[in-house]
Design a protein around this motif. Structure first.
Motif, PDB file in Angstrom:
ATOM      1  N   ASN A 231       0.834  -1.188   0.000  1.00  0.00           N
ATOM      2  CA  ASN A 231       0.000   0.000   0.000  1.00  0.00           C
ATOM      3  C   ASN A 231       0.878   1.251   0.000  1.00  0.00           C
ATOM      4  OD1 ASN A 231       0.974   0.148   2.590  1.00  0.00           O
ATOM      5  ND2 ASN A 231      -0.997  -0.231   3.590  1.00  0.00           N
ATOM      6  N   CYS A 232       0.279   2.413   0.254  1.00  0.00           N
ATOM      7  CA  CYS A 232       1.039   3.656   0.182  1.00  0.00           C
ATOM      8  C   CYS A 232       2.158   3.721   1.216  1.00  0.00           C
ATOM      9  CB  CYS A 232       0.093   4.850   0.347  1.00  0.00           C
ATOM     10  SG  CYS A 232      -0.713   4.963   1.973  1.00  0.00           S
ATOM     11  N   GLN A 235       5.413   2.419  -0.181  1.00  0.00           N
ATOM     12  CA  GLN A 235       5.887   3.039  -1.416  1.00  0.00           C
ATOM     13  C   GLN A 235       7.350   3.462  -1.344  1.00  0.00           C
ATOM     14  OE1 GLN A 235       4.575   7.063  -3.194  1.00  0.00           O
ATOM     15  NE2 GLN A 235       3.173   5.554  -4.117  1.00  0.00           N
ATOM     16  N   SER A 236       7.755   4.068  -0.236  1.00  0.00           N
ATOM     17  CA  SER A 236       9.140   4.510  -0.084  1.00  0.00           C
ATOM     18  C   SER A 236      10.115   3.339  -0.119  1.00  0.00           C
ATOM     19  CB  SER A 236       9.308   5.292   1.222  1.00  0.00           C
ATOM     20  OG  SER A 236      10.660   5.639   1.430  1.00  0.00           O
ATOM     21  N   LYS A 239      10.281   1.914  -3.652  1.00  0.00           N
ATOM     22  CA  LYS A 239      11.072   2.811  -4.508  1.00  0.00           C
ATOM     23  C   LYS A 239      12.568   2.575  -4.301  1.00  0.00           C
ATOM     24  CE  LYS A 239      11.776   7.716  -5.574  1.00  0.00           C
ATOM     25  NZ  LYS A 239      11.350   9.111  -5.253  1.00  0.00           N
ATOM     26  N   PRO A 270       4.538  -0.506 -10.739  1.00  0.00           N
ATOM     27  CA  PRO A 270       4.566   0.963 -10.781  1.00  0.00           C
ATOM     28  C   PRO A 270       4.284   1.541  -9.394  1.00  0.00           C
ATOM     29  CG  PRO A 270       3.254   0.066 -12.591  1.00  0.00           C
ATOM     30  CD  PRO A 270       3.539  -1.073 -11.665  1.00  0.00           C
ATOM     31  N   LEU A 271       5.082   2.453  -8.967  1.00  0.00           N
ATOM     32  CA  LEU A 271       4.934   3.012  -7.621  1.00  0.00           C
ATOM     33  C   LEU A 271       3.601   3.714  -7.440  1.00  0.00           C
ATOM     34  CD1 LEU A 271       8.544   4.443  -7.105  1.00  0.00           C
ATOM     35  CD2 LEU A 271       7.604   2.307  -6.199  1.00  0.00           C
ATOM     36  N   SER A 272       3.038   4.228  -8.508  1.00  0.00           N
ATOM     37  CA  SER A 272       1.749   4.925  -8.424  1.00  0.00           C
ATOM     38  C   SER A 272       0.604   3.987  -8.073  1.00  0.00           C
ATOM     39  CB  SER A 272       1.450   5.633  -9.748  1.00  0.00           C
ATOM     40  OG  SER A 272       1.422   4.700 -10.829  1.00  0.00           O
ATOM     41  N   ASP A 273       0.843   2.664  -8.215  1.00  0.00           N
ATOM     42  CA  ASP A 273      -0.198   1.687  -7.888  1.00  0.00           C
ATOM     43  C   ASP A 273      -0.243   1.354  -6.397  1.00  0.00           C
ATOM     44  OD1 ASP A 273      -0.883   1.573 -10.530  1.00  0.00           O
ATOM     45  OD2 ASP A 273       0.073  -0.362 -10.929  1.00  0.00           O
ATOM     46  N   LYS A 275      -1.275   2.275  -3.210  1.00  0.00           N
ATOM     47  CA  LYS A 275      -2.210   3.223  -2.629  1.00  0.00           C
ATOM     48  C   LYS A 275      -2.789   2.688  -1.323  1.00  0.00           C
ATOM     49  CE  LYS A 275      -3.516   4.724  -7.295  1.00  0.00           C
ATOM     50  NZ  LYS A 275      -4.627   4.868  -8.280  1.00  0.00           N
TER      51      LYS A 275
END
Length: 305
Positions: A231-232, A235-236, A239, A270-273, A275
């Motif tokens: 999830n979000c 993300q870090s 990445k 994709p990092l944008s996924d 969430k």
């Protein structure tokens, strides 16, 4: 008074030559009785380079050393002591002084025996015990390079759990129940040599923001067979993992949650996924606040100043 004793002047007496060199003490009249070419030589006239052993004798255990504990196997040549499957719940007896590697797998230890810190251990294997980790648990094990804690049903890693392990290169925590790694678990002031971190088959769902960045020498990181929540909050970490693929072997970990990302490779997603659902950030387990950051700053200041 050292005379009238059958001194065998081989490599086992190098410590005595060092003592004579660093003090004013003299062993008047004390003589060697062997080996053959040393018989009759005064102890005080021997240099450290004169005290030699054959290849076999060099690895032999001194007659003054502790015997190998019952139920263990000991190898003076390698420095290894193996005491596997003895059902021990505690260890309150000494080990041979040559010990640099200790395997206490398949016992029932709940605490790390404090007496172990007196040995120059480079490898400590505690697989399949019942250990409960605590803060500064390993702080006296300055020479330790390999630590294996697989299969101990460990559920959490306390703050600064591995502080003091300044020479640690390999840490294995396979087959436990660890659900998160907070960014105060490891500190760069201690773990600046860690190259392998293995968390295969835990219950790992979250990794605190900035955790992996602290491990600057990491070459291998295994989180396979874990229910990672992509999830979000992840993300870090994702990445960083994607940016370090050429430097670190990650063993192709996959997302387990959310459902629409289940089975996707973390290194390709994709990092944008990544969430968060509404309210999901209210249930953070692994992120730490300013209190921890201030503590880390204090440690850094004490370390460098």
């Amino acid at each position: 008074m050292l005379f009238d004793n059958p001194w065998n002047c081989d490599c086992q007496l190098k410590w005595l030559a060092d003592y004579f060199d660093s003090s004013r003490t003299r062993a008047l009249r004390a003589k060697c009785t062997g080996p053959g070419n040393k018989a009759g030589t005064l102890l005080q006239n021997l240099n450290k380079s004169d005290l030699k052993c054959s290849r076999y004798e060099e690895h032999a255990v001194s007659t003054c050393d502790v015997k190998c504990p019952r139920g263990c196997s000991c190898d003076a040549r390698s420095g290894g002591v193996r005491c596997i499957g003895q059902n021990w719940s505690s260890v309150n007896f000494p080990f041979p002084s040559f010990m640099t590697s200790l395997d206490l797998s398949n016992n029932k230890l709940r605490e790390l025996p404090k007496s172990l810190s007196r040995y120059a251990l480079k490898e400590l294997i505690l697989i399949n015990n019942q250990l409960e980790l605590s803060v500064d648990m390993f702080k006296e094990f300055k020479m330790l390079e390999i630590l294996k804690l697989d299969g101990n049903n460990i559920e959490s890693l306390p703050q600064f759990a591995f502080s003091g392990l300044t020479n640690l290169k390999e840490l294995s925590l396979r087959n436990n129940e660890i659900s998160c790694i907070a960014n105060d678990t490891f500190t760069p002031f201690d773990m600046h040599k860690l190259s392998r971190l293995d968390l295969y088959e835990n219950n790992l769902q979250e990794i605190g923001d900035g955790t992996l960045q602290q491990l600057s020498t990491l070459e291998y990181f295994n989180i396979l067979n874990n229910p990672v929540n992509c999830n979000c909050l992840f993300q870090s970490t994702a990445k960083y993992m994607q940016s370090m693929q050429k430097q670190i072997a990650f063993s192709s970990p996959k997302c387990n949650e959310p459902q629409y990302l289940e089975g996707f490779y973390i290194l390709d997603i994709p990092l944008s996924d990544l969430k968060c659902a509404p309210g999901e950030t209210d249930h953070v387990k692994c992120q730490t606040g300013s209190k921890v950051r201030k503590t880390a700053i204090k440690i850094k200041q004490a370390y460098f100043f």
